[in-house]
Design a protein around this motif. Structure first.
Motif: not given
Length: 352
Positions: A223-230, A239-240, A272-273
């Motif tokens: 998620f932190l690699k692919e899904g974070v909306p930033a 976040l990591r 995330f969900r």
């Protein structure tokens, strides 16, 4: 984690099993298959073991009344006790699989059993038995030499990177149903796929804290690699750092608390969900409990994988070795309107 670096493929048995609902029958081999060519062994190892290399979803054999009545558990136990019974027990297993293959969408295909040595689980070396089912084959082109030149022919074969169904049983914790891993290309939601885990194997997930912690951390890493909306790479790095800190400083993981203390922003929580639901479906991962005890050993292993890398176009790559908040605060991202380019600015005390 599983390690196949010292794997030895001892014996292989191949049968064919059809759909019982269509009365297709089974065809059994009379002997164990000998694979001597090293290149073929390497390809076979890729096909049979690659799908398990990154999995953390551990299972065990179960039965509603007594574990001794689980057929696969019984046949596998016989092989571990007497490896020379591989052929005999594989025939028993393919007959059992045929009895379970009644769904109209189940295709006929090869059935493999492999006896393996040198399998490592968390550093412990032991033997294992692989059980596999091939359902799909692909058409491919091959170039053949002919008189005066070359020609092209069509053929059908197995994609070594697309295992349909598999089960890897490790020779450990026999009294508790062994420790094993399963693969099913259909995913756990497909009706025709349930016969593999539920009807044929009859297995259930092992809910130990190490496995659950590892699963959740693997999912969070993705998620932190692919899904974070930033809009920049600093947010995922922050976040990591906060995720690692949360797991290191707490003995219990609670989803609601993690979302409020680490993810914080509604947009990030929503992403995330959504990512978690897709991840659980695609990896056949059983949904973890909303609260569980954190395994510190799994956290240490995951921390080594949670490195932050910022790739800038094709020219620069920035490696962030320290993800602590006070370090990340020294990084500034901006935009140079005159040049029409973005930039990162780093503040430091001294060069080392």
């Amino acid at each position: 984690m599983l390690d196949f670096s010292d794997i030895q493929i001892e014996d292989v048995v191949i049968h064919w099993v059809g759909n019982k609902g269509r009365d297709e029958g089974i065809f059994t081999s009379r002997s164990v298959t000998s694979v001597k060519e090293e290149d073929v062994k390497a390809l076979l190892a890729t096909y049979l073991l690659e799908p398990f290399a990154k999995t953390r979803v551990m299972s065990r054999f179960v039965h509603t009344s007594d574990l001794r009545f689980n057929e696969v558990y019984n046949y596998v136990s016989q092989i571990f006790s007497q490896p020379d019974t591989l052929l005999e027990q594989s025939i028993n297993l393919v007959r059992h699989l045929y009895e379970c293959s009644t769904h109209p969408r189940i295709k006929g295909g090869e059935f493999y059993m492999v006896y393996l040595k040198g399998v490592k689980l968390d550093g412990e070396i032991g033997s294992a038995i692989g059980i596999y089912r091939t359902e799909n084959k692909e058409t491919y082109l091959k170039v053949v030499e002919r008189e005066g030149g070359y020609g092209v022919e069509a053929d059908r074969g197995i994609n070594i990177h697309a295992l349909d169904k598999g089960c890897l049983v490790l020779d450990t914790e026999r009294e508790n149903g062994y420790r094993l891993f399963t693969v099913d290309a259909h995913g756990r939601a497909a009706n025709e796929a349930r016969y593999w885990r539920e009807d044929f194997l009859s297995v259930d997930f092992v809910p130990d804290e190490g496995t659950i912690t590892g699963q959740v951390l693997d999912m969070l890493t993705g998620f932190l690699k692919e899904g974070v909306p930033a809009q920049d790479a600093i947010k995922p790095a922050e976040l990591r750092a906060n995720t690692v800190q949360f797991f290191e400083q707490n003995d219990q993981f609670e989803t609601a608390r993690f979302e409020s203390e680490v993810l914080k922003e509604p947009e990030t929580i929503e992403s995330f969900r959504a990512y978690r639901g897709e991840y659980e479906s695609s990896t056949q991962m059983e949904a973890p409990p909303e609260a569980f005890t954190i395994s510190k050993e799994s956290v240490k292993a995951a921390k080594r994988r949670m490195r932050s890398v910022i790739k800038l176009d094709t020219s620069f790559t920035i490696y962030l070795r320290n993800l602590q908040s006070e370090v990340l605060e020294r990084i500034e991202r901006g935009e140079d309107a005159g040049k029409g380019l973005n930039y990162y600015k780093f503040y430091f005390k001294e060069e080392s």
